[in-house]
Design a protein around this motif. Structure first.
Motif, PDB file in Angstrom:
ATOM      1  N   LEU A 123      48.864  30.332 -17.149  1.00 20.97           N
ATOM      2  CA  LEU A 123      48.687  31.478 -16.254  1.00 20.97           C
ATOM      3  C   LEU A 123      48.266  31.025 -14.861  1.00 20.97           C
ATOM      4  O   LEU A 123      48.763  31.540 -13.850  1.00 20.97           O
ATOM      5  CB  LEU A 123      47.633  32.435 -16.827  1.00 20.97           C
ATOM      6  N   GLU A 124      47.346  30.056 -14.823  1.00 19.41           N
ATOM      7  CA  GLU A 124      46.835  29.577 -13.535  1.00 19.41           C
ATOM      8  C   GLU A 124      47.938  28.905 -12.731  1.00 19.41           C
ATOM      9  O   GLU A 124      48.083  29.147 -11.523  1.00 19.41           O
ATOM     10  CB  GLU A 124      45.677  28.609 -13.766  1.00 19.41           C
ATOM     11  N   GLN A 125      48.705  28.049 -13.375  1.00 22.31           N
ATOM     12  CA  GLN A 125      49.768  27.346 -12.666  1.00 22.31           C
ATOM     13  C   GLN A 125      50.812  28.335 -12.137  1.00 22.31           C
ATOM     14  O   GLN A 125      51.249  28.229 -10.982  1.00 22.31           O
ATOM     15  CB  GLN A 125      50.441  26.323 -13.584  1.00 22.31           C
ATOM     16  N   THR A 126      51.195  29.295 -12.969  1.00 22.04           N
ATOM     17  CA  THR A 126      52.177  30.301 -12.550  1.00 22.04           C
ATOM     18  C   THR A 126      51.657  31.110 -11.374  1.00 22.04           C
ATOM     19  O   THR A 126      52.392  31.373 -10.411  1.00 22.04           O
ATOM     20  CB  THR A 126      52.512  31.240 -13.726  1.00 22.04           C
ATOM     21  N   TRP A 127      50.376  31.485 -11.419  1.00 23.93           N
ATOM     22  CA  TRP A 127      49.791  32.310 -10.357  1.00 23.93           C
ATOM     23  C   TRP A 127      49.748  31.554  -9.038  1.00 23.93           C
ATOM     24  O   TRP A 127      50.146  32.096  -7.988  1.00 23.93           O
ATOM     25  CB  TRP A 127      48.393  32.757 -10.753  1.00 23.93           C
ATOM     26  N   LEU A 128      49.280  30.314  -9.071  1.00 28.43           N
ATOM     27  CA  LEU A 128      49.169  29.533  -7.839  1.00 28.43           C
ATOM     28  C   LEU A 128      50.533  29.318  -7.185  1.00 28.43           C
ATOM     29  O   LEU A 128      50.683  29.490  -5.967  1.00 28.43           O
ATOM     30  CB  LEU A 128      48.502  28.181  -8.124  1.00 28.43           C
ATOM     31  N   GLU A 135      54.795  30.566  -3.095  1.00 31.58           N
ATOM     32  CA  GLU A 135      56.174  30.943  -2.830  1.00 31.58           C
ATOM     33  C   GLU A 135      56.259  32.261  -2.065  1.00 31.58           C
ATOM     34  O   GLU A 135      57.265  32.538  -1.390  1.00 31.58           O
ATOM     35  CB  GLU A 135      56.959  31.055  -4.147  1.00 31.58           C
ATOM     36  N   SER A 136      55.227  33.081  -2.176  1.00 34.04           N
ATOM     37  CA  SER A 136      55.236  34.371  -1.471  1.00 34.04           C
ATOM     38  C   SER A 136      54.937  34.225   0.020  1.00 34.04           C
ATOM     39  O   SER A 136      55.119  35.171   0.785  1.00 34.04           O
ATOM     40  CB  SER A 136      54.216  35.329  -2.107  1.00 34.04           C
ATOM     41  N   THR A 137      54.451  33.058   0.434  1.00 36.28           N
ATOM     42  CA  THR A 137      54.161  32.834   1.856  1.00 36.28           C
ATOM     43  C   THR A 137      55.413  32.334   2.552  1.00 36.28           C
ATOM     44  O   THR A 137      55.961  31.295   2.197  1.00 36.28           O
ATOM     45  CB  THR A 137      53.027  31.800   2.033  1.00 36.28           C
ATOM     46  N   LYS A 138      55.846  33.070   3.518  1.00 40.94           N
ATOM     47  CA  LYS A 138      57.065  32.712   4.263  1.00 40.94           C
ATOM     48  C   LYS A 138      56.669  31.780   5.409  1.00 40.94           C
ATOM     49  O   LYS A 138      56.217  32.229   6.462  1.00 40.94           O
ATOM     50  CB  LYS A 138      57.746  33.974   4.792  1.00 40.94           C
ATOM     51  N   ILE A 139      56.835  30.493   5.188  1.00 37.79           N
ATOM     52  CA  ILE A 139      56.368  29.501   6.151  1.00 37.79           C
ATOM     53  C   ILE A 139      57.463  29.090   7.131  1.00 37.79           C
ATOM     54  O   ILE A 139      57.263  29.064   8.344  1.00 37.79           O
ATOM     55  CB  ILE A 139      55.802  28.266   5.426  1.00 37.79           C
ATOM     56  N   LEU A 140      58.643  28.761   6.616  1.00 39.64           N
ATOM     57  CA  LEU A 140      59.720  28.284   7.494  1.00 39.64           C
ATOM     58  C   LEU A 140      60.268  29.429   8.342  1.00 39.64           C
ATOM     59  O   LEU A 140      60.733  30.441   7.821  1.00 39.64           O
ATOM     60  CB  LEU A 140      60.830  27.653   6.666  1.00 39.64           C
ATOM     61  N   SER A 145      42.863  27.751  -4.127  1.00 41.15           N
ATOM     62  CA  SER A 145      42.393  26.645  -4.967  1.00 41.15           C
ATOM     63  C   SER A 145      40.934  26.849  -5.358  1.00 41.15           C
ATOM     64  O   SER A 145      40.539  26.548  -6.495  1.00 41.15           O
ATOM     65  CB  SER A 145      42.579  25.307  -4.246  1.00 41.15           C
ATOM     66  N   ALA A 146      40.110  27.394  -4.446  1.00 45.47           N
ATOM     67  CA  ALA A 146      38.712  27.683  -4.777  1.00 45.47           C
ATOM     68  C   ALA A 146      38.625  28.752  -5.859  1.00 45.47           C
ATOM     69  O   ALA A 146      37.784  28.673  -6.762  1.00 45.47           O
ATOM     70  CB  ALA A 146      37.958  28.131  -3.524  1.00 45.47           C
ATOM     71  N   MET A 147      39.497  29.746  -5.770  1.00 44.49           N
ATOM     72  CA  MET A 147      39.535  30.793  -6.796  1.00 44.49           C
ATOM     73  C   MET A 147      39.919  30.198  -8.151  1.00 44.49           C
ATOM     74  O   MET A 147      39.383  30.590  -9.192  1.00 44.49           O
ATOM     75  CB  MET A 147      40.530  31.879  -6.390  1.00 44.49           C
ATOM     76  N   ALA A 148      40.842  29.237  -8.142  1.00 43.10           N
ATOM     77  CA  ALA A 148      41.266  28.596  -9.392  1.00 43.10           C
ATOM     78  C   ALA A 148      40.121  27.813 -10.021  1.00 43.10           C
ATOM     79  O   ALA A 148      39.922  27.857 -11.247  1.00 43.10           O
ATOM     80  CB  ALA A 148      42.457  27.668  -9.129  1.00 43.10           C
ATOM     81  N   VAL A 149      39.354  27.099  -9.205  1.00 42.87           N
ATOM     82  CA  VAL A 149      38.210  26.340  -9.716  1.00 42.87           C
ATOM     83  C   VAL A 149      37.182  27.296 -10.326  1.00 42.87           C
ATOM     84  O   VAL A 149      36.626  27.026 -11.395  1.00 42.87           O
ATOM     85  CB  VAL A 149      37.567  25.497  -8.588  1.00 42.87           C
ATOM     86  N   GLU A 150      36.944  28.413  -9.656  1.00 45.87           N
ATOM     87  CA  GLU A 150      35.978  29.391 -10.159  1.00 45.87           C
ATOM     88  C   GLU A 150      36.464  30.034 -11.449  1.00 45.87           C
ATOM     89  O   GLU A 150      35.693  30.254 -12.383  1.00 45.87           O
ATOM     90  CB  GLU A 150      35.728  30.471  -9.095  1.00 45.87           C
ATOM     91  N   ARG A 151      37.769  30.328 -11.524  1.00 48.98           N
ATOM     92  CA  ARG A 151      38.321  30.909 -12.759  1.00 48.98           C
ATOM     93  C   ARG A 151      38.206  29.922 -13.917  1.00 48.98           C
ATOM     94  O   ARG A 151      37.917  30.318 -15.050  1.00 48.98           O
ATOM     95  CB  ARG A 151      39.780  31.320 -12.556  1.00 48.98           C
ATOM     96  N   SER A 152      38.463  28.640 -13.645  1.00 52.86           N
ATOM     97  CA  SER A 152      38.320  27.628 -14.701  1.00 52.86           C
ATOM     98  C   SER A 152      36.899  27.623 -15.246  1.00 52.86           C
ATOM     99  O   SER A 152      36.677  27.472 -16.453  1.00 52.86           O
ATOM    100  CB  SER A 152      38.689  26.244 -14.151  1.00 52.86           C
ATOM    101  N   ARG A 153      35.948  27.789 -14.337  1.00 53.63           N
ATOM    102  CA  ARG A 153      34.539  27.811 -14.739  1.00 53.63           C
ATOM    103  C   ARG A 153      34.232  29.056 -15.579  1.00 53.63           C
ATOM    104  O   ARG A 153      33.577  28.976 -16.615  1.00 53.63           O
ATOM    105  CB  ARG A 153      33.661  27.768 -13.485  1.00 53.63           C
TER     106      ARG A 153
END
Length: 236
Positions: free
Chosen positions: A121-126, A131-136, A158-166
């Motif tokens: 779930l975490e990998q898919t979400w990140l 991919e939703s950020t239009k950079i180019l 990434s900070a949110m992911a670390v907190e979710r892991s915790r």
């Protein structure tokens, strides 16, 4: 609770077991004349490991119906922790020595499958956030500005992911999270590489001070990225 729409069904079930603690002890005192603490712990262990349907099945079915799956898993972890803490408090109040290994396994072991599920779930979400950020953009200057704006988001995510892991796995998934973040940052760097190619294509024979400033901003962005990755690594 198998088909319950109440998201707190696990907390409610645990609360019921805690409320029945004193009744179990009273019954043992009246029938067997013993403290009943060891027997009651054994009863809870047998109950948790023999549930039908199991907690895994009920939680898996509920996960299919909720939108924020990681928030729900965090609530399950919180319920497990609270129940374990309450049971431990009851045991300590009794003054009876109890072997706690089987009790701990009965409370927590079922959650292993959801730690694996959390990783996916975490990998898919990140990746979906990235991919939703239009950079180019159509020109290099706009692309670099979008990169600068997205850099803040990258490290918020990434900070949110670390907190979710915790919260969800009590850091049991920290090794998997390292690989997940590694993939996430590499995916971002692929976008950085494309921005660099776009910059290279913008070069001309004539002196272009605007392009020079864009290149300086680009180098500054790469330096900031490196520093922030070092901060994430240090935290982990």
């Amino acid at each position: 609770y198998e088909n319950s729409e109440n998201q707190r069904f696990l907390s409610d079930f645990y609360e019921f077991l805690i409320l029945s603690w004193n009744k179990q002890l009273k019954w043992h005192r009246e029938v067997f004349g013993s403290a009943g603490v060891i027997e009651t712990v054994g009863f809870i262990v047998d109950l948790l490991t023999g549930l039908h349907p199991s907690r895994e099945n009920v939680i898996s079915n509920h996960l299919k119906r909720v939108d924020d799956k990681m928030e729900f898993l965090a609530e399950v972890t919180e319920a497990n922790e609270k129940f374990a803490s309450n049971i431990l408090e009851k045991i300590e109040e009794s003054g009876v020595e109890v072997e706690k290994g089987k009790l701990s396994a009965a409370i927590f072991d079922f959650f292993k499958v959801f730690i694996v599920m959390y990783n996916n779930l975490e990998q898919t979400w990140l990746i979906s956030q990235l991919e939703s950020t239009k950079i180019l953009q159509s020109n290099a200057g706009d692309t670099i500005r979008c990169l600068e704006n997205s850099l803040v988001k990258i490290f918020e995510w990434s900070a949110m992911a670390v907190e979710r892991s915790r919260k969800i796995t009590q850091d049991c998934a920290i090794v998997s999270l390292i690989y997940i973040l590694n993939t996430f940052f590499k995916s971002f760097l692929e976008k950085v590489k494309k921005a660099q190619l776009q910059l290279d294509a913008s070069r001309s024979e004539q002196q272009d001070w605007n392009l020079l400033q864009i290149c300086i901003n680009f180098l500054s962005l790469i330096g900031s990225f490196k520093l922030k990755v070092d901060e994430v690594e240090e935290e982990i």
